[in-house]
Enzyme design. Structure first.
Site, PDB file in Angstrom:
ATOM      1  N   GLU A 174       0.827  -1.229   0.000  1.00  0.00           N
ATOM      2  CA  GLU A 174       0.000   0.000   0.000  1.00  0.00           C
ATOM      3  C   GLU A 174       0.852   1.267   0.000  1.00  0.00           C
ATOM      4  O   GLU A 174       0.635   2.172   0.821  1.00  0.00           O
ATOM      5  CB  GLU A 174      -0.965  -0.018   1.190  1.00  0.00           C
ATOM      6  N   GLU A 293      -5.539  -8.264  -0.493  1.00  0.00           N
ATOM      7  CA  GLU A 293      -6.268  -7.972   0.756  1.00  0.00           C
ATOM      8  C   GLU A 293      -7.720  -7.737   0.390  1.00  0.00           C
ATOM      9  O   GLU A 293      -8.032  -6.803  -0.361  1.00  0.00           O
ATOM     10  CB  GLU A 293      -5.705  -6.741   1.475  1.00  0.00           C
TER      11      GLU A 293
HETATM   12  O1  AHR Z   1      -5.268  -5.911   6.939  1.00  0.00           O
HETATM   13  C1  AHR Z   1      -5.135  -4.795   7.768  1.00  0.00           C
HETATM   14  C2  AHR Z   1      -4.393  -3.649   7.093  1.00  0.00           C
HETATM   15  O2  AHR Z   1      -5.171  -3.158   6.045  1.00  0.00           O
HETATM   16  C3  AHR Z   1      -3.070  -3.981   6.442  1.00  0.00           C
HETATM   17  O3  AHR Z   1      -2.008  -3.961   7.314  1.00  0.00           O
HETATM   18  C4  AHR Z   1      -2.941  -2.892   5.415  1.00  0.00           C
HETATM   19  O4  AHR Z   1      -2.178  -3.286   4.308  1.00  0.00           O
HETATM   20  C5  AHR Z   1      -4.364  -2.528   5.071  1.00  0.00           C
HETATM   21  O5  AHR Z   1      -4.577  -1.164   5.094  1.00  0.00           O
END
Ligand code: AHR
Length: 504
Positions: A174, A293
């Protein structure tokens, strides 16, 4: 009389293969995901490495294929060398991302041993926040080089003779997000990712590399970030990442249940951007998506509040969302979206695996249990086999505040040409109306038999599992399912997820 919806399945219309990597997950050094999650040396089921066997058993039952590690936001401040060698000599470090202390009792060697025990393919992330090319190379040498050099021999001296040969690597996490340690502009990140990828491939040309896409489709830089990063890195990488979290906001259940509409648009926008860069750059190959994610996450709840000030706890209870039946229906529908895009989504990670916005929950030293979201994930991972089929879908619609008119039905099907197994995954996202679903199967041949129809729903869609009661609401046989004259019919209750299995 319930409204009716129709699907037609035809083996000629294949989207692409079902990929084991679609059923990936994520273990971050965050809250209790690692410490007291997968790793709890004092637990009665812990093995010699301190890993909970009861958790490993549920990870296997969940059907997880790959696990991304060690972050997430955590990785952008992580020194991987802190987590190797004799445990008693490892430093305790501030984890700035989650305002915690990391004792570093688990590092890359422990994680790789856990992967072997849980039958998981690792997906390793390197720190491109506070670190750069050299540290990524050092870690790669430690994990993938046979021996005869400093880091490879260091690994051998730690008891791991053979290289781990990790294939999938994330180039940071990210990096478009202002919250990220070492946050960068698209141009800054693109240069660093390209040089890191180049150098890593000099060590091991067979790596599969993922560049950071956007942290969500609502980022102000969404689209332009991908275009800039891919223009620079196109020939050096294989995948671009996508991240998305959904939650019910302001009691708007109808929009929440239609979250897959957003995921569909997100995937299609990233594909369009990647293909635009391909055209402009006259590139041959295609860049595919690592949706590394995704989940339901109630970011506004106190469970997501991070400690402040002088308090830097070890393994605090963070992001421990409790999921209800509607959340599970959304998780099932997001998997439908990922499968329907299997031609371009080649990998995905449910974030996360244990305790932290997770399908599996533990008590330190105590019980383990399944959240509601466990069920659609495990059943899809188990029964999605062979190839994904396009489904010709016609359905009643209903209106939502976020997405306008949406079809009440969402569905995808898979077919394994070798075994003859056909699986249908269907969601009724209406909050009030049952759906009478009819599926035309004639093109699949006449000898199909109905094996099982399971539906996950509850009169109270807010029911959630606890350590004391995780089994009152389970996927149940759907007694309405019938197969006659090449047509499957089944009634889908409102706010429900279903899996229907047929055998040819
Ligand atoms: O999954 C929780 C968080 O969400 C992770 O650390 C991050 O990459 C995202 O913003």
């Amino acid at each position: 009389m319930p409204a009716s919806a129709h699907l037609t399945l035809d083996p000629a219309f294949v989207v692409g293969p079902v990929r084991r990597r679609t059923f990936g997950s994520f273990v971050e050094h965050l809250g209790r995901c690692v410490y007291t999650g997968i790793h709890d040396p004092g637990h009665p089921t812990a093995d010699a490495d301190g890993f909970r066997q009861d958790v490993i058993d549920l990870v296997k039952e969940l059907g997880v294929g790959t696990v991304r590690y060690p972050g997430g936001n955590f990785v952008s401040g992580y020194r991987w060398e802190d987590g190797i060698g004799p445990v008693e000599q490892r430093p305790r470090r501030l984890d700035l991302a989650w305002h915690s202390t990391d004792p570093n009792t688990v590092g890359v060697d422990e994680f790789m041993r856990w992967c072997a025990k849980a039958d998981i393919e690792p997906m390793m992330a390197v720190n491109l926040g506070t670190r750069g090319v050299q540290e990524a190379l050092d870690l790669l040498e430690y994990t993938n080089v046979v021996g005869g050099t400093h880091f490879a021999d260091l690994r051998r001296s730690h008891g791991q003779e053979e290289p781990y040969r990790i294939r999938m690597w994330c180039l940071g996490n990210e990096m478009d997000g202002p919250w990220q340690i070492g946050h960068k502009t698209a141009e800054e990140y693109a240069r660093l990712a390209k040089e890191t990828a180049n150098a890593m491939r000099m060590v091991d040309p067979d790596l599969e590399l993922v560049v950071c896409g956007s942290s969500s489709s609502s980022m102000p830089t969404f689209g332009s970030w991908e275009a800039t990063v891919l223009a620079e890195t196109y020939e050096n990488i294989d995948y671009v990442s996508a991240h998305a979290y959904y939650q019910e906001k302001d009691g708007d259940l109808a929009s929440f249940l239609a979250s897959a509409v957003d995921m569909d648009r997100f995937i299609e926008s990233v594909v369009a951007t990647a293909d635009h860069v391909r055209a402009v750059g006259r590139h041959e190959k295609r860049i595919n998506i690592s949706f590394d994610e995704w989940n339901v996450w109630y970011q506004d709840r106190v469970a997501s509040d991070i400690a402040k000030g002088d308090d830097w706890p070890v393994a605090p209870r963070l992001l421990e969302d409790r999921y209800n039946v509607a959340d599970a229906v959304v998780v099932g529908s997001l998997l439908i979206s990922l499968l329907r895009h299997t031609d371009r989504v080649h990998s995905a990670s449910l974030a996360q695996l244990v305790n932290v916005i997770a399908p599996i929950m533990t008590e330190p030293g105590g019980r383990v249990w399944k959240q509601t979201t466990f069920h659609p994930f495990s059943l899809t991972a188990k029964h999605a086999q062979g190839e994904v089929l396009q489904v010709a879908l016609s359905s009643p619609t209903h209106s939502t505040a976020r997405f306008g008119e949406v079809t009440s039905l969402d569905a995808v099907a898979t077919r394994d040409a070798e075994t003859g197994a056909v699986s249908l995954f269907a969601v009724n996202r209406s909050t009030t109306e049952p759906l009478e679903l009819q599926v035309s199967l004639a093109a699949l041949g006449g000898n199909l038999e109905l094996v099982e129809a399971l539906t996950y729903a509850n009169d109270d869609h807010t029911w959630s599992a606890t350590a004391d009661d995780s089994e009152s609401v389970l996927p149940e046989p759907n007694g309405s399912a019938r197969l006659a004259d090449g047509v499957l019919s089944v009634t889908l209750p409102p706010i429900s997820w279903s899996c229907v299995r047929l055998q040819g």
